[in-house]
Scaffold this active site. Structure first.
Site, mmCIF file in Angstrom:
data_model
loop_
_atom_site.group_PDB
_atom_site.id
_atom_site.type_symbol
_atom_site.label_atom_id
_atom_site.label_comp_id
_atom_site.label_asym_id
_atom_site.label_seq_id
_atom_site.Cartn_x
_atom_site.Cartn_y
_atom_site.Cartn_z
ATOM 1 N N GLN A 126 0.827 -1.203 0.000
ATOM 2 C CA GLN A 126 0.000 0.000 0.000
ATOM 3 C C GLN A 126 0.861 1.253 0.000
ATOM 4 O O GLN A 126 1.621 1.476 0.951
ATOM 5 C CB GLN A 126 -0.894 -0.008 1.252
ATOM 6 C CG GLN A 126 -1.758 1.216 1.410
ATOM 7 C CD GLN A 126 -2.369 1.312 2.797
ATOM 8 O OE1 GLN A 126 -1.772 0.892 3.786
ATOM 9 N NE2 GLN A 126 -3.557 1.869 2.879
ATOM 10 N N GLY A 127 0.764 2.061 -1.038
ATOM 11 C CA GLY A 127 1.549 3.295 -1.117
ATOM 12 C C GLY A 127 0.711 4.512 -0.775
ATOM 13 O O GLY A 127 0.268 5.237 -1.658
ATOM 14 N N SER A 129 1.114 6.518 2.792
ATOM 15 C CA SER A 129 1.835 7.495 3.617
ATOM 16 C C SER A 129 3.064 8.042 2.907
ATOM 17 O O SER A 129 3.714 7.343 2.124
ATOM 18 C CB SER A 129 2.286 6.844 4.927
ATOM 19 O OG SER A 129 1.183 6.486 5.704
ATOM 20 N N SER A 161 4.685 -1.250 4.267
ATOM 21 C CA SER A 161 4.876 -2.604 4.796
ATOM 22 C C SER A 161 5.062 -3.581 3.655
ATOM 23 O O SER A 161 4.306 -3.556 2.678
ATOM 24 C CB SER A 161 3.656 -3.028 5.614
ATOM 25 O OG SER A 161 3.521 -2.209 6.740
ATOM 26 N N GLU A 245 -14.633 -3.085 6.037
ATOM 27 C CA GLU A 245 -14.160 -4.291 6.709
ATOM 28 C C GLU A 245 -13.277 -3.939 7.897
ATOM 29 O O GLU A 245 -12.228 -4.510 8.105
ATOM 30 C CB GLU A 245 -13.383 -5.139 5.694
ATOM 31 C CG GLU A 245 -13.234 -6.604 6.050
ATOM 32 C CD GLU A 245 -14.568 -7.315 6.178
ATOM 33 O OE1 GLU A 245 -15.472 -7.024 5.388
ATOM 34 O OE2 GLU A 245 -14.685 -8.145 7.080
ATOM 35 N N ASN A 387 -4.715 5.888 16.899
ATOM 36 C CA ASN A 387 -5.832 5.831 17.836
ATOM 37 C C ASN A 387 -6.343 7.228 18.181
ATOM 38 O O ASN A 387 -7.514 7.402 18.505
ATOM 39 C CB ASN A 387 -5.422 5.039 19.082
ATOM 40 C CG ASN A 387 -5.354 3.545 18.772
ATOM 41 O OD1 ASN A 387 -5.384 3.141 17.604
ATOM 42 N ND2 ASN A 387 -5.271 2.726 19.811
ATOM 43 N N GLU A 388 -5.465 8.213 18.053
ATOM 44 C CA GLU A 388 -5.900 9.593 18.289
ATOM 45 C C GLU A 388 -6.799 10.069 17.143
ATOM 46 O O GLU A 388 -7.801 10.749 17.376
ATOM 47 C CB GLU A 388 -4.687 10.521 18.447
ATOM 48 C CG GLU A 388 -3.926 10.329 19.769
ATOM 49 C CD GLU A 388 -3.202 8.989 19.876
ATOM 50 O OE1 GLU A 388 -2.780 8.448 18.834
ATOM 51 O OE2 GLU A 388 -3.071 8.472 21.007
#
Lengths: 401, 378
Positions: A126-127, A129, A161, A245, A387-388
């Site tokens: 996945q590109g 960030s 990743s 999902e 999470n923020e």
């Protein structure tokens, strides 16, 4: 209202359990039990076993090579797979690029990529960030300029990743830098990682592993037919992915499996002259985690069951609760497993393991792996929307602040 | 797996909501607190009319044949309204004891009276020395000419002051802390030898210290089997945990709503305080805790009818812990986010806070149940 599984759901679970028992290779199961991160080979092997039953693409409809399961069945599948414990199927292939192509792809794109994604013949990454675009994803700067039948891509992605394993990358790129809103000038491209001009550089994370990468694009030519959706409408796809999902994001089966393992390991370790499992402080910690897991399990069922009933396709904002609480638990349960080992969890002997040295062990394998996992999963509250950011989503979508 | 309410359950929830909405404003509640019983007899008959008092009892005894989910819905409504009436004491606690252990005569005599709103009951089990230990019963009952004589004292008996009849536990054999040898008796609140000291709890709900000296009861007033009441007492307490957990979630919902409203309207530094991210995230965390509480309330309600004793007890203990921790987080932060106004008697949030605090200390607190769960870790 009935929280219990129906007889059909129980039969389904038992069918999965039996299949996992009979078909998960023993060496993979043992590596997973000891807390290893699954290797590329283990992931591919297991995903292909599942795909022979059309289970690998567990969330896809039948017409695209999935099993056509209900959300409840998908939840049961994920949990049983994690409890087995088996490697999880590639989320990039199954819960990201698959659903994107099913929703937005052309017929050609679907035909070309979906079967290969399900069988992990293509490994996707996945590109999204970039160095300057983390939580603020829409500020991404990698550009794609039209040149004849191609886009020419220039820029840099980061935290990618498994890019070093990947055959393909789905990428958000800027196709219109003049757009009024930043979100409006973004497109979604499928990029063959073998294209000239792509450089992958490893980022070694605090657990010592090579999982993350930087990916550089230097005049990389991407055929226009590899754009998904309309030009400059890539942000819609990014938003779709954020809501799609998300119920699996709690990874509750993984947390349960880790606590079970920690309890077993605590019988072998000592505390104050007794087995650690008899230590009141340890038991209390386990009881607290099990209580929290039970609460999350029911919350997850509520989200899944609501999703089962209202097919409005909109993400349930409560899935942000699952993400936050699920990752907190995942972090706490891996920390528990590490703490069971005590000082024996501190040696880093990954290199000796890799070298198959005949020297005596530096510590139990599970303990060093528990620490690796603890370190690696500090990322769990960062990836997939920190999470923020999840709390920001709750603030706006649920609380209306 | 199914989380939907039936049509009847939705109607029940809505009619409770409507009744309490009409009758339970902040000022009205104050006027009920000032009544002699500390709650409203008038509302009690309205609960009876609506069928709430008949809810969990079999139809053959004038009941509605409802189950734990129905009680959960009512208790959530009571929690949102901070209702003061002795529903927990009468219908849930004593009602569960009667429903599970009453003989034909006892049930046909008492349950219809509860359903019609004519009889208030209390569950007099806890004793001053016992804290949360359910087996710690020192009150005694000895046989006397075809009946029994009770001696001892019961502590923090919820609505023990207004109850006409008491379900009293007493030791008929065995030593302190022995689960065997405990018996339940139906005792007339006005019987000779029963003395009651009434007081309000910190949340305004009423309770009593009850002493029993040479209280004579007939053999027909034994509830269940002599010496074998302990499993029954556990069931009653489990029903109390599930019901008060639902009530706490109702109170948490109300606190969350009050807090959100306050964050949106209170201006400081020229803007609503809810624009501060630190407060937004706290509110989001309160929401997450509320959802945890909600899930645990469903678990408790569902598990009340689980036939496996250990499984049922284990899950209900988890629910008590989950709701206890959630309600502490929500209620403490509700006051904090309100600032000074949250500290005042004039404002509702502190009243919800105190109800949650009292609930936390009924039927075993979070630490008590967590330690029980810890004991079971294998």
């Amino acid at each position: 209202m009935d929280l219990r599984y129906t007889p059909d759901e129980l039969a389904f679970r038992d069918e999965l359990r039996a299949f996992f028992r009979d078909n998960l290779p023993g060496d993979i199961r043992e590596r997973m039990r000891l807390g290893h991160a699954p290797s590329k080979a283990d992931i591919v092997t297991w995903q292909r076993v599942l795909n022979r039953r059309s289970w690998a693409a567990y969330s896809w409809p039948k017409e695209y090579g999935g099993p056509g399961w209900t959300p409840v069945q998908r939840m049961i599948f994920l949990e049983e797979n994690q409890l087995a414990p088996a490697p999880e199927v590639s989320s990039f292939n199954i819960t990201m690029i698959g659903p994107v192509l099913i929703q937005f792809g052309t017929d050609d794109q679907k035909k070309r990529f979906l079967p290969r994604a399900a069988n992990i013949d293509d490994w996707w990454c996945q590109g999204f960030s970039e160095p300057g675009a983390g939580s603020d994803l829409a500020s991404l700067k990698t550009t794609a300029k039209r040149d004849g039948g191609d886009y020419v891509v220039n820029g840099q992605k980061i935290w990618t990743s498994t890019a070093h394993h990947a055959d393909w990358c789905f990428c958000l790129v800027r196709t219109d830098s003049q757009a009024k809103r930043r979100q409006q000038g973004i497109s979604f491209l499928l990029i063959d990682m073998k294209t000239p001009g792509i450089t992958v550089r490893p980022i070694i994370s605090i657990d010592g592993s090579h999982h993350l990468n930087e990916v550089f694009f230097d005049d990389v030519r991407v055929p226009v037919e590899l754009r998904v959706g309309e030009e400059n409408h890539g942000w819609d796809i990014a938003k779709f992915l954020l809501g799609h999902e998300r119920t699996g994001i709690a990874r509750l089966g993984k947390s349960k499996e880790r606590v079970k393992f920690a309890r077993e390991a605590a019988r072998e370790m000592r505390a104050n002259g007794k087995p650690l499992i008899e230590d009141p402080g340890f038991r209390q910690r386990v009881a607290q985690l099990e209580t929290d897991m039970k609460a999350l399990e029911i919350t997850q069922m509520r989200v899944v069951s609501a999703h089962d009933k209202n097919h409005d396709g909109k993400p349930d904002p409560l899935s942000s609760v699952l993400k936050v609480k699920g990752t907190e638990l995942l972090q706490a349960t891996t920390e528990l497993a590490m703490d069971v080992g005590g000082p024996l969890s501190m040696p880093d002997w990954a290199h000796e393991l890799a070298a198959l040295s005949n020297e005596p062990e530096l510590g139990p394998e599970w303990a060093t792996e528990a620490t690796r996992s603890y370190l690696f999963l500090r990322a769990a509250s960062i990836y997939g929307g920190t999470n923020e950011i999840q709390k920001n989503i709750l603030t706006k979508a649920v609380l209306g602040l | 797996m199914d989380f939907d309410l039936t049509e009847e359950q939705r109607l029940l929830r809505d009619s409770v909501e409507r009744l309490l909405g009409d009758h339970y404003g902040f000022d009205k509640r104050r006027s009920y607190l000032a009544e002699p019983d500390g709650w409203s007899r008038k509302l009690w008959s309205q609960y009876a009319e609506l069928g709430l008092l008949a809810l969990p009892f079999p139809e053959s005894y004038g009941g509605f044949g409802g189950g734990p989910i129905e009680v959960m819905l009512v208790m959530e409504g009571f929690g949102r309204a901070l209702a003061l009436e002795p529903y927990l004491a009468t219908v849930v606690l004593a009602g569960t004891a009667l429903r599970l252990a009453g003989n034909e005569g006892q049930k046909s005599m008492i349950l219809p009276q509860i359903a019609e709103g004519r009889l208030i009951l209390a569950f007099a089990h806890g004793e001053r020395q016992a804290r949360y230990d359910l087996t710690d019963v020192l009150t005694t009952a000895r046989r006397k000419s075809g009946g029994w004589v009770l001696d001892g004292a019961k502590s923090v008996v919820l609505h023990g002051d207004s109850a006409q009849r008491l379900v009293v536990s007493a030791r008929t054999s065995g030593e302190r802390d022995n689960p065997d040898g405990i018996t339940l008796f139906l005792v007339d609140g006005a019987a000779n030898g029963v003395a009651r000291r009434s007081y309000p709890m910190r949340d305004g709900m009423r309770a009593a210290e009850i002493s029993l000296s040479d209280v004579e009861v007939g053999s027909e007033d034994v509830l269940g089997e002599v010496g074998k009441a302990f499993p029954l007492i556990e069931r009653v307490v489990e029903a109390g945990i599930a019901a008060t957990a639902a009530e706490a979630v109702g109170a948490m919902e109300a606190m969350q709503a009050l807090t959100l409203e306050y964050l949106k309207t209170r201006q400081q530094f020229g803007r609503p305080i809810g624009e501060n991210q630190v407060l937004q995230h706290r509110a989001a965390e309160m929401l997450m805790e509320l959802e945890r509480g909600r899930s645990m309330v469903m678990l408790a309600a569902m598990m009340l009818e689980e036939p496996d004793d250990a499984e049922r007890a284990h899950n209900i203990a988890m629910a008590k812990v989950g709701v206890g921790q959630a309600s502490k987080f929500v209620s403490q932060n509700a006051i904090q986010l309100h600032g000074g106004i949250g500290m005042t008697e004039e404002y509702a949030v502190g009243h919800y806070f105190r109800r949650c605090m009292v609930i936390e200390h009924l039927f075993g607190d979070t630490a008590h149940h967590l330690s029980r769960l810890a004991d079971a870790v294998k």
